[in-house]
Design a protein around this motif. Structure first.
Motif, PDB file in Angstrom:
ATOM      1  N   THR A 128       0.928  -1.269   0.103  1.00 31.13           N
ATOM      2  CA  THR A 128      -0.156   0.093   0.036  1.00 31.13           C
ATOM      3  C   THR A 128       0.791   1.291   0.017  1.00 31.13           C
ATOM      4  O   THR A 128       0.624   2.419  -0.718  1.00 31.13           O
ATOM      5  CB  THR A 128      -0.972  -0.118   1.197  1.00 31.13           C
ATOM      6  OG1 THR A 128      -0.230  -0.293   2.511  1.00 31.13           O
ATOM      7  CG2 THR A 128      -2.042  -0.918   0.973  1.00 31.13           C
ATOM      8  N   THR A 129       1.940   1.266   0.846  1.00 32.97           N
ATOM      9  CA  THR A 129       3.074   2.265   0.760  1.00 32.97           C
ATOM     10  C   THR A 129       3.591   2.472  -0.787  1.00 32.97           C
ATOM     11  O   THR A 129       3.638   3.493  -1.262  1.00 32.97           O
ATOM     12  CB  THR A 129       4.070   2.084   1.713  1.00 32.97           C
ATOM     13  OG1 THR A 129       3.504   1.975   2.992  1.00 32.97           O
ATOM     14  CG2 THR A 129       4.986   3.293   2.036  1.00 32.97           C
ATOM     15  N   THR A 130       4.062   1.617  -1.326  1.00 34.24           N
ATOM     16  CA  THR A 130       4.636   1.524  -2.721  1.00 34.24           C
ATOM     17  C   THR A 130       3.763   2.075  -3.853  1.00 34.24           C
ATOM     18  O   THR A 130       3.998   2.958  -4.330  1.00 34.24           O
ATOM     19  CB  THR A 130       5.271  -0.016  -2.921  1.00 34.24           C
ATOM     20  OG1 THR A 130       6.126  -0.249  -1.742  1.00 34.24           O
ATOM     21  CG2 THR A 130       5.881   0.279  -4.361  1.00 34.24           C
ATOM     22  N   TYR A 131       2.446   1.473  -3.644  1.00 31.76           N
ATOM     23  CA  TYR A 131       1.406   1.960  -4.713  1.00 31.76           C
ATOM     24  C   TYR A 131       0.940   3.397  -4.449  1.00 31.76           C
ATOM     25  O   TYR A 131       0.749   3.756  -5.279  1.00 31.76           O
ATOM     26  CB  TYR A 131       0.461   0.783  -4.812  1.00 31.76           C
ATOM     27  CG  TYR A 131       0.789  -0.454  -5.596  1.00 31.76           C
ATOM     28  CD1 TYR A 131       1.033  -0.162  -6.935  1.00 31.76           C
ATOM     29  CD2 TYR A 131       1.162  -1.664  -5.229  1.00 31.76           C
ATOM     30  CE1 TYR A 131       1.375  -1.344  -7.880  1.00 31.76           C
ATOM     31  CE2 TYR A 131       1.574  -2.652  -5.893  1.00 31.76           C
ATOM     32  CZ  TYR A 131       1.670  -2.581  -7.501  1.00 31.76           C
ATOM     33  OH  TYR A 131       1.952  -3.639  -8.130  1.00 31.76           O
ATOM     34  N   GLU A 132       0.864   3.757  -3.198  1.00 33.24           N
ATOM     35  CA  GLU A 132       0.280   5.002  -3.042  1.00 33.24           C
ATOM     36  C   GLU A 132       1.551   6.127  -3.707  1.00 33.24           C
ATOM     37  O   GLU A 132       1.062   7.107  -4.288  1.00 33.24           O
ATOM     38  CB  GLU A 132       0.267   5.101  -1.336  1.00 33.24           C
ATOM     39  CG  GLU A 132       0.088   6.866  -1.094  1.00 33.24           C
ATOM     40  CD  GLU A 132      -1.167   7.149  -1.852  1.00 33.24           C
ATOM     41  OE1 GLU A 132      -1.291   8.114  -2.549  1.00 33.24           O
ATOM     42  OE2 GLU A 132      -2.396   6.369  -1.692  1.00 33.24           O
ATOM     43  N   LYS A 133       2.918   5.785  -3.564  1.00 35.35           N
ATOM     44  CA  LYS A 133       3.673   6.605  -4.045  1.00 35.35           C
ATOM     45  C   LYS A 133       3.865   6.597  -5.726  1.00 35.35           C
ATOM     46  O   LYS A 133       4.071   7.480  -5.947  1.00 35.35           O
ATOM     47  CB  LYS A 133       5.257   6.179  -3.711  1.00 35.35           C
ATOM     48  CG  LYS A 133       5.491   6.108  -2.218  1.00 35.35           C
ATOM     49  CD  LYS A 133       6.985   5.425  -1.843  1.00 35.35           C
ATOM     50  CE  LYS A 133       7.229   5.794  -0.405  1.00 35.35           C
ATOM     51  NZ  LYS A 133       8.574   4.986  -0.038  1.00 35.35           N
ATOM     52  N   LEU A 134       3.648   5.219  -6.235  1.00 37.59           N
ATOM     53  CA  LEU A 134       3.354   5.088  -7.576  1.00 37.59           C
ATOM     54  C   LEU A 134       2.282   5.959  -8.079  1.00 37.59           C
ATOM     55  O   LEU A 134       2.316   6.804  -9.261  1.00 37.59           O
ATOM     56  CB  LEU A 134       3.497   3.513  -8.026  1.00 37.59           C
ATOM     57  CG  LEU A 134       4.795   2.825  -7.780  1.00 37.59           C
ATOM     58  CD1 LEU A 134       4.185   1.334  -7.729  1.00 37.59           C
ATOM     59  CD2 LEU A 134       5.788   3.277  -8.824  1.00 37.59           C
ATOM     60  N   PHE A 135       0.893   5.830  -7.738  1.00 39.80           N
ATOM     61  CA  PHE A 135      -0.034   6.414  -8.008  1.00 39.80           C
ATOM     62  C   PHE A 135       0.161   7.978  -7.805  1.00 39.80           C
ATOM     63  O   PHE A 135      -0.313   8.803  -8.813  1.00 39.80           O
ATOM     64  CB  PHE A 135      -1.242   5.867  -7.191  1.00 39.80           C
ATOM     65  CG  PHE A 135      -2.040   4.513  -7.883  1.00 39.80           C
ATOM     66  CD1 PHE A 135      -3.189   4.902  -8.632  1.00 39.80           C
ATOM     67  CD2 PHE A 135      -1.227   3.324  -7.591  1.00 39.80           C
ATOM     68  CE1 PHE A 135      -3.806   3.538  -8.914  1.00 39.80           C
ATOM     69  CE2 PHE A 135      -1.822   2.321  -8.032  1.00 39.80           C
ATOM     70  CZ  PHE A 135      -3.089   2.435  -8.721  1.00 39.80           C
ATOM     71  N   SER A 136       0.910   8.583  -7.058  1.00 36.86           N
ATOM     72  CA  SER A 136       0.863   9.830  -6.729  1.00 36.86           C
ATOM     73  C   SER A 136       2.221  10.388  -7.628  1.00 36.86           C
ATOM     74  O   SER A 136       2.617  11.494  -7.539  1.00 36.86           O
ATOM     75  CB  SER A 136       1.251  10.219  -5.388  1.00 36.86           C
ATOM     76  OG  SER A 136       0.129   9.596  -4.596  1.00 36.86           O
ATOM     77  N   PRO A 144       8.620  11.265  -6.550  1.00 39.42           N
ATOM     78  CA  PRO A 144       9.955  11.602  -6.922  1.00 39.42           C
ATOM     79  C   PRO A 144      10.610  10.158  -6.820  1.00 39.42           C
ATOM     80  O   PRO A 144      11.448   9.514  -7.506  1.00 39.42           O
ATOM     81  CB  PRO A 144      10.574  12.731  -6.471  1.00 39.42           C
ATOM     82  CG  PRO A 144       9.554  13.592  -6.405  1.00 39.42           C
ATOM     83  CD  PRO A 144       8.391  12.737  -5.807  1.00 39.42           C
ATOM     84  N   ASP A 145      10.608   9.658  -5.456  1.00 38.90           N
ATOM     85  CA  ASP A 145      11.395   8.381  -5.219  1.00 38.90           C
ATOM     86  C   ASP A 145      10.681   7.138  -5.776  1.00 38.90           C
ATOM     87  O   ASP A 145      11.245   5.891  -5.401  1.00 38.90           O
ATOM     88  CB  ASP A 145      11.485   8.394  -3.367  1.00 38.90           C
ATOM     89  CG  ASP A 145      10.084   8.396  -2.803  1.00 38.90           C
ATOM     90  OD1 ASP A 145       9.287   8.470  -3.500  1.00 38.90           O
ATOM     91  OD2 ASP A 145      10.050   7.951  -1.648  1.00 38.90           O
ATOM     92  N   SER A 146       9.595   7.146  -6.277  1.00 40.31           N
ATOM     93  CA  SER A 146       8.972   5.962  -6.968  1.00 40.31           C
ATOM     94  C   SER A 146       9.110   5.714  -8.479  1.00 40.31           C
ATOM     95  O   SER A 146       8.741   5.063  -9.186  1.00 40.31           O
ATOM     96  CB  SER A 146       7.444   6.059  -6.528  1.00 40.31           C
ATOM     97  OG  SER A 146       6.809   7.001  -7.382  1.00 40.31           O
ATOM     98  N   GLN A 147       9.619   7.001  -9.107  1.00 41.57           N
ATOM     99  CA  GLN A 147       9.592   7.052 -10.538  1.00 41.57           C
ATOM    100  C   GLN A 147      10.486   6.156 -11.361  1.00 41.57           C
ATOM    101  O   GLN A 147      10.033   5.763 -12.573  1.00 41.57           O
ATOM    102  CB  GLN A 147       9.744   8.595 -11.074  1.00 41.57           C
ATOM    103  CG  GLN A 147       8.758   9.466 -10.533  1.00 41.57           C
ATOM    104  CD  GLN A 147       9.238  11.074 -10.974  1.00 41.57           C
ATOM    105  OE1 GLN A 147      10.395  11.384 -11.216  1.00 41.57           O
ATOM    106  NE2 GLN A 147       8.417  11.826 -10.457  1.00 41.57           N
TER     107      GLN A 147
END
Length: 568
Positions: free
Chosen positions: A272-280, A283-286
Motif C-alpha cells: 500500500t505504501t509503494t503503490y501510493e507513491k506510484l499512483f502519486s 519522485p522516489d518512485s519514478q
C-alpha cells in the motif's frame, strides 16, 4: 512453478520464477546498455526465497535472475507474443540441442567466450556439476530438481556430489558426460520437452564447484550474466552493478538488453505504501517497479486516472490458486467432499478484489496449458458453495459435527479476508474452523509431512507448456519422504494415479500423454486431492520513468526485465 501468495498489503519478493539489466559502460552501441547512468529500483516486502540456481523455484525469481545474473543453455525471449516467448533459443548453448534414441539422449555445445564473473570460462564440467547438485536434496531443499532425479539414467542411488562414494559418482558421470565443450544427458525414458525444461527452470544451470558451499550459498550470486552483486543483505536487499566479464556479443538482445547501470532491490516496504507513491508519482518512485504484489484492490478505482492509466498493465497470470486437504489429517473422503461442497469460491474472489483480480478455476491446470480440460468434479459446481449439501454429506457418513479443521495460509490482510470468507460457508456445513496464518515460513511448514494443518492454500503455474509439470509435479506420491513432501503438500497417495503419471511420462506423443493426465486429474477430483479456487489476474503500475515495461509468458506474467530501462 511455485507461486508466492499475492500480498496486497505488502509486496512479495518472489523474484522468480526481478528486474533490470545492463551492460558495463557499453553505451548505446552494439554492446547495449543505457547511454548514461541509470538505476532501476525493485521494491518488495519479503526477501527472495532462494538465490541458489538449483533451488530457485518461483516463476518471478526465475525470470528476474535469468535476465540479470544467471544464463542457461537455452532461454525464452522477452516478447509479448506468446508464440515467440514460449520458444527456447540458444543462450549459453550454440543451438537448441540435439536429441537421439527417441529423445532419451540430449546433447548441447557450449559457446566460446562465455565467462563467470571472476573471468574464468564456463565449462562443460560446470554444467555437469550443476546437474549433480539437484540430487543433494537433504542439503539443497526446495528446488525443481525432482524432474531430473526421476529421469536421469542412473544404475543406482546417487546422493549428490557432497556425499557420493566414488562408485556413485561414477554412475552419475556415465549419465551426464562431457566431450570437450559438449555436454550429453542420458535419460531412462523419452524427454521430448527437455529443452523447455532447461529454458524454463534453472535446475540445469552451470555451477562452479570451487564456489560451492552447499546450503550456505543460498543467498549468494556468482554471476555469469550482465550484472553482479555489489552489496547484498538477504533481509534488506542490495545493489547489482554491471559485470565486466559479461560479453554481450555472446548473448541475444531478445533475452537481455541490460539497459540500467544499476539494479537496486529494497525489501520490507508495504504494498500500500509503494503503490501510493506510484499512483502519486512521487519522485522516489519514478524509477520503481514492484516485485510480487500487484495493485491492491483499494487502488482499483484510481487505475483510470490521468497519469496512471498509461502506466497500468493488466494480464492473465499462469497461476491457479487452490486448496489442498491434508490426507494425513483429513483421511475420510466424505469429509473432504463436504469441504469442497461448502467452499464459497465467489466470496473468496470478492474478498480478494473481485473480477479484476480473479477468474474462477475448474481445474488445477491453467486453461492456457496444452492438455487442459475442466475437472469433472468441479466443472458444474456451485461457485457459491452448498453448505446444506455438505451438511448432508457429513450426516450420511456418520461424521460427528462440529468437525474441527485448521486452515493454514500465507498471512496478509487480503488473505485474512479471504480466509474469513471461507469460514462462513464451512461452518454452516458443520465444520469448526481454526485459522492458522503464517508468514515467510509458510512453505517450509506445509512441506513437512508431519504438518497438522487440515487444509492449506496453494498456488501453482506450469513449469513449462505441459500438464506434466502441474498434476504430476504436485500429486505424485513418490516425492513424499520422511522430512519433506516436496510439492505434494496434502500428502496425496493413490497408486492408480501414480501409474497414470508413469504412463504419461512414457507416452510417445503429447496427445497420449494428455489423455493419461486427464484421467489422473479426474481421479484426483473424486478423491478431493485439491479444490480449485481461481486464476489470478495480475494488475501492475510502474514508475513514470520506467521505459519499455512489459510482462510476458517467459516472465510468468511478472515484469520482464529483458527490455526495461529508466529515463534520465
Amino acid at each position: 512453478m511455485l507461486k508466492k501468495r499475492a500480498k496486497y498489503v505488502a509486496v512479495s519478493a518472489a523474484g522468480v520464477l526481478g528486474l533490470s539489466l545492463g551492460l558495463a559502460a557499453c553505451g548505446g552501441g552494439d554492446g547495449g546498455g543505457s547511454s548514461s547512468a541509470s538505476t532501476l529500483t525493485i521494491v518488495a516486502e519479503d526477501p527472495i526465497d532462494h538465490l541458489d540456481p538449483q533451488r530457485i523455484y518461483v516463476g518471478e525469481t526465475i525470470s528476474h535472475t535469468t535476465r540479470l545474473v544467471y544464463r542457461k543453455l537455452l532461454s525464452n525471449p522477452a516478447s509479448t507474443d506468446p508464440k515467440v516467448s514460449s520458444k527456447p533459443i540458444p543462450d549459453l548453448a550454440t543451438d537448441e540441442g540435439t536429441s537421439t534414441e527417441g529423445a532419451k539422449t540430449w546433447s548441447f555445445t557450449i559457446k566460446d567466450g562465455v565467462k563467470w564473473e571472476d573471468g574464468s570460462d564456463i565449462t562443460c564440467e560446470d554444467f555437469a556439476y550443476g546437474a549433480s547438485r539437484n540430487f543433494a536434496a537433504d542439503e539443497l531443499t526446495g528446488g525443481p530438481g525432482f524432474y531430473l532425479t526421476a529421469k536421469l539414467a542412473l544404475k543406482g542411488e546417487y546422493p549428490g556430489p557432497y556425499t557420493a562414494t566414488p562408485e556413485q559418482q561414477a554412475d552419475f558421470d556415465q549419465a551426464v558426460t562431457c566431450d570437450g565443450k559438449t555436454i550429453t544427458y542420458k535419460f531412462k525414458s523419452p524427454w521430448p520437452d527437455f529443452p523447455l525444461a532447461i529454458s524454463s527452470l534453472h535446475m540445469m544451470d552451470p555451477y562452479k564447484e570451487s564456489e560451492d558451499k552447499g546450503a550456505k550459498n543460498d543467498d549468494v550470486i556468482f554471476s555469469n550474466g550482465p550484472y553482479k552483486v555489489d552489496t547484498w543483505n538477504a533481509q534488506k536487499g542490495g545493489t547489482l552493478v554491471r559485470n565486466d566479464e559479461y560479453d554481450p556479443e555472446t548473448d541475444d538482445k531478445s533475452l537481455r538488453e541490460a539497459k540500467p547501470d544499476k539494479v537496486v532491490f529494497k525489501f520490507g516496504e508495504k504494498a500500500t505504501t509503494t503503490y501510493e507513491k506510484l499512483f502519486s508519482d512521487s519522485p522516489d518512485s519514478q524509477a520503481t517497479i514492484v516485485s510480487g504484489s500487484r495493485v491492491p484492490p483499494e487502488f482499483y478505482p484510481r487505475l483510470t486516472e490521468a497519469g496512471v492509466k498509461d502506466r497500468y498493465t493488466q494480464v492473465q497470470s499462469p497461476y491457479v490458486d487452490y486448496l489442498v486437504p491434508n490426507q494425513n489429517q483429513m483421511k475420510d473422503p466424505n469429509v473432504r467432499k463436504a469441504l469442497a461442497q461448502a467452499t464459497d469460491v465467489e466470496s473468496w474472489i470478492a474478498a480478494g478484489g473481485g473480477e479484476k483480480a480473479y477468474t474462477p478455476a475448474d481445474s488445477i491446470v491453467n486453461p492456457a496449458v496444452p492438455g487442459y480440460v475442466a475437472n469433472p468434479a468441479y466443472k458444474d459446481r456451485n461457485l457459491k458453495g452448498d453448505p446444506a449439501a455438505a451438511k448432508k454429506t457429513l450426516a450420511d457418513a456418520g461424521v460427528k459435527t462440529p468437525y474441527p479443521i485448521t486452515f493454514t495460509y500465507p498471512q496478509s490482510d487480503t488473505a485474512d479476508k479471504q480466509a474469513a470468507a471461507l469460514v462462513e460457508g464451512w461452518e454452516a456445513a458443520g465444520f469448526k474452523v481454526t485459522l492458522d496464518p503464517l508468514g515467510d515460513v509458510y512453505y517450509s511448514n506445509i512441506q513437512k509431512p508431519s504438518n497438522k494443518a487440515d487444509v492449506m492454500w496453494g498456488g501453482w503455474g506450469a513449469d513449462w507448456g505441459s500438464a506434466m509439470t502441474v498434476t504430476a509435479a504436485l500429486f505424485d506420491s513418490r516425492q513424499i519422504e520422511k522430512s519433506t513432501n516436496g510439492q505434494n503438500y496434502g500428502n496425496y497417495n493413490n497408486p492408480a494415479v501414480d501409474k497414470l503419471f508413469d504412463q504419461a511420462a512414457n507416452s510417445a506423443t503429447i496427445e497420449e500423454q494428455n489423455k493419461f493426465l486427464q484421467e489422473a486429474d479426474a481421479v484426483m477430483g473424486e478423491d478431493v486431492a485439491y479444490i480449485p479456487l481461481e486464476i489470478a489476474t495480475f494488475n501492475w503500475v510502474n514508475g513514470s520513468k520506467v521505459k519499455d515495461f512489459i510482462t510476458t509468458d517467459a516472465s510468468s506474467s511478472y515484469p520482464d526485465l529483458g527490455p526495461i530501462d529508466v529515463e534520465d
